[in-house]
Design a protein around this motif. Sequence first.
Motif, short mmCIF file in Angstrom:
data_model
loop_
_atom_site.label_atom_id
_atom_site.label_comp_id
_atom_site.label_asym_id
_atom_site.label_seq_id
_atom_site.Cartn_x
_atom_site.Cartn_y
_atom_site.Cartn_z
N ARG A 98 0.87 -1.29 0.16
CA ARG A 98 -0.02 -0.10 -0.07
C ARG A 98 0.99 1.30 0.13
O ARG A 98 0.64 2.30 -0.86
CB ARG A 98 -0.75 -0.13 1.27
N ARG A 99 1.91 1.23 0.99
CA ARG A 99 2.77 2.55 1.08
C ARG A 99 3.49 2.69 -0.12
O ARG A 99 3.76 3.75 -0.79
CB ARG A 99 3.58 2.18 2.44
N THR A 156 2.77 1.82 -3.30
CA THR A 156 1.77 2.14 -4.37
C THR A 156 1.45 3.66 -4.12
O THR A 156 1.26 4.38 -5.12
CB THR A 156 0.69 1.34 -4.22
N GLN A 157 1.31 3.99 -2.84
CA GLN A 157 1.07 5.56 -2.62
C GLN A 157 2.02 6.30 -3.20
O GLN A 157 1.73 7.34 -3.77
CB GLN A 157 0.81 5.58 -0.93
N ASP A 209 1.76 9.29 -5.94
CA ASP A 209 2.23 10.66 -5.54
C ASP A 209 3.21 11.19 -6.73
O ASP A 209 3.03 12.26 -7.12
CB ASP A 209 2.76 10.72 -4.27
N SER A 220 -4.81 4.31 -8.50
CA SER A 220 -5.70 4.72 -7.42
C SER A 220 -6.60 3.43 -6.87
O SER A 220 -6.80 3.05 -5.96
CB SER A 220 -6.28 5.62 -7.83
N LEU A 229 -4.65 1.05 -5.32
CA LEU A 229 -4.33 1.38 -3.87
C LEU A 229 -5.57 1.24 -2.74
O LEU A 229 -5.35 1.02 -1.57
CB LEU A 229 -3.85 3.06 -3.90
N SER A 270 -5.64 -0.89 0.38
CA SER A 270 -6.37 -0.12 1.80
C SER A 270 -7.39 -1.01 2.42
O SER A 270 -7.60 -1.23 3.31
CB SER A 270 -6.80 1.41 1.43
#
Length: 424
Positions: free
Chosen positions: A40-41, A43-44, A48, A91, A94, A98
């Motif tokens: 998750r992190r 991908t974030q 970004d 997105s 992600l 999540s």
Amino acid sequence: MLQVQFIREHKEAVLEGLKKRNFQEAEVLVEKVLTTDENRRATQVFLDDILAESNKLSKEIGGLFKSGEVQKATLLKQKTTALKEQSKELSEKLSGFSDALQNLLYQIPNIPHSSVKEGNSDEDNEIVFSEGNIPNLAKDALPHWELAKKYDIIDFELGTKITGAGFPVYKGKGARLQRALINYFLDKNIAAGYKEYQVPHLVNAASATATGQLPDKEGQMYHAALDDLYLIPTAEVPITNMFRDNLLQESDFPITATGYTPCFRREAGSYGAHVRGLNRLHQFDKVEIVRIEHPKNSYNALNDMVEHIKGILRELKLPYRILRLCGGDTGFTSALTFDFELFSTAQNRWLEISSASNFETFQANRLKLRFKNSDGKSELAHTLNGSSLALPRVLAGILENYQTENGIKIPDVLVPYCGFEYIN
């Protein structure tokens, strides 16, 4: 719900704590949480970067159009279109990570307090306090379900006719004694500083999830499927959810609340002699106390709750004991729980009548219940709750322990509430 950052930074402590609960899936679930969170992190971060590049190119495109460099602007515009497609895919990815992370965290119980011992069942609980004299009853003393029939104060068969087993009908002095106990408990709680609330008896899924009934205990709750509402198992659920999504100030602490509600529990799989009469019901009355506390004071608050419940039982002059639950018997959401049990002389057994628990941040994390600390930073509050008290087994204890040849004597403290001294 445990915080993923806490699990990431204290993995071994989490596993050691869950070991006290004899929680077999701990290692597998914790590893899945950490892997999913890492994905998750990552991908974030990737998302970004792409969004930052897309914003940068958009600014460049505007400048190129203004300066007349249409061809260059068009090429960059095509690139931003590709970046937007990529960001959309990321997105969605992600969001999937999540959701998966949330579902995994829902499956992990709270970490027991350091004072909680390892154990698998109620046989491993510790007796930490006992008080009161067990009365010497006559040889022909009756259990409460026979007393209820003898004095025509509780009708279990009528309740079965109307609804089903586990829904008794209280009659005459039995109904008045029930109402007296409710008023007495509320008055005691209000005198101790708890603010009274009357709350809904049905809650939505968000409320049941926030306090930990969903998704762990949905099979034990009555569900009104058409409206997707749940009958409450305890007033803890609606009262605690009054503070869901709140941002408190340190000056708001402590928040103390009490409320009376009927409670509804399917109690699926509960059979046998131990569930006779009032011992286990599908609908029963209970007065609850709830506290929202600063983390530094929550265990002092738990001690205060325990002392408060002790004071009520002393006034009722019922023999009781307090148990600190072992890891295996501690509820899913609780860090530390003290159970109160009163001795039923006619049944010759201990009956649980109250639990007082500190959930620390476990519920608050689901509730998104935070406060601003002295540094101005947002921090999770601690939540606590206790039964003060559950009525069925208290009523059973009074009927059985106070039976005399002249009838059932009403405890002195309840006489002003009842308006009579004996059930006969």
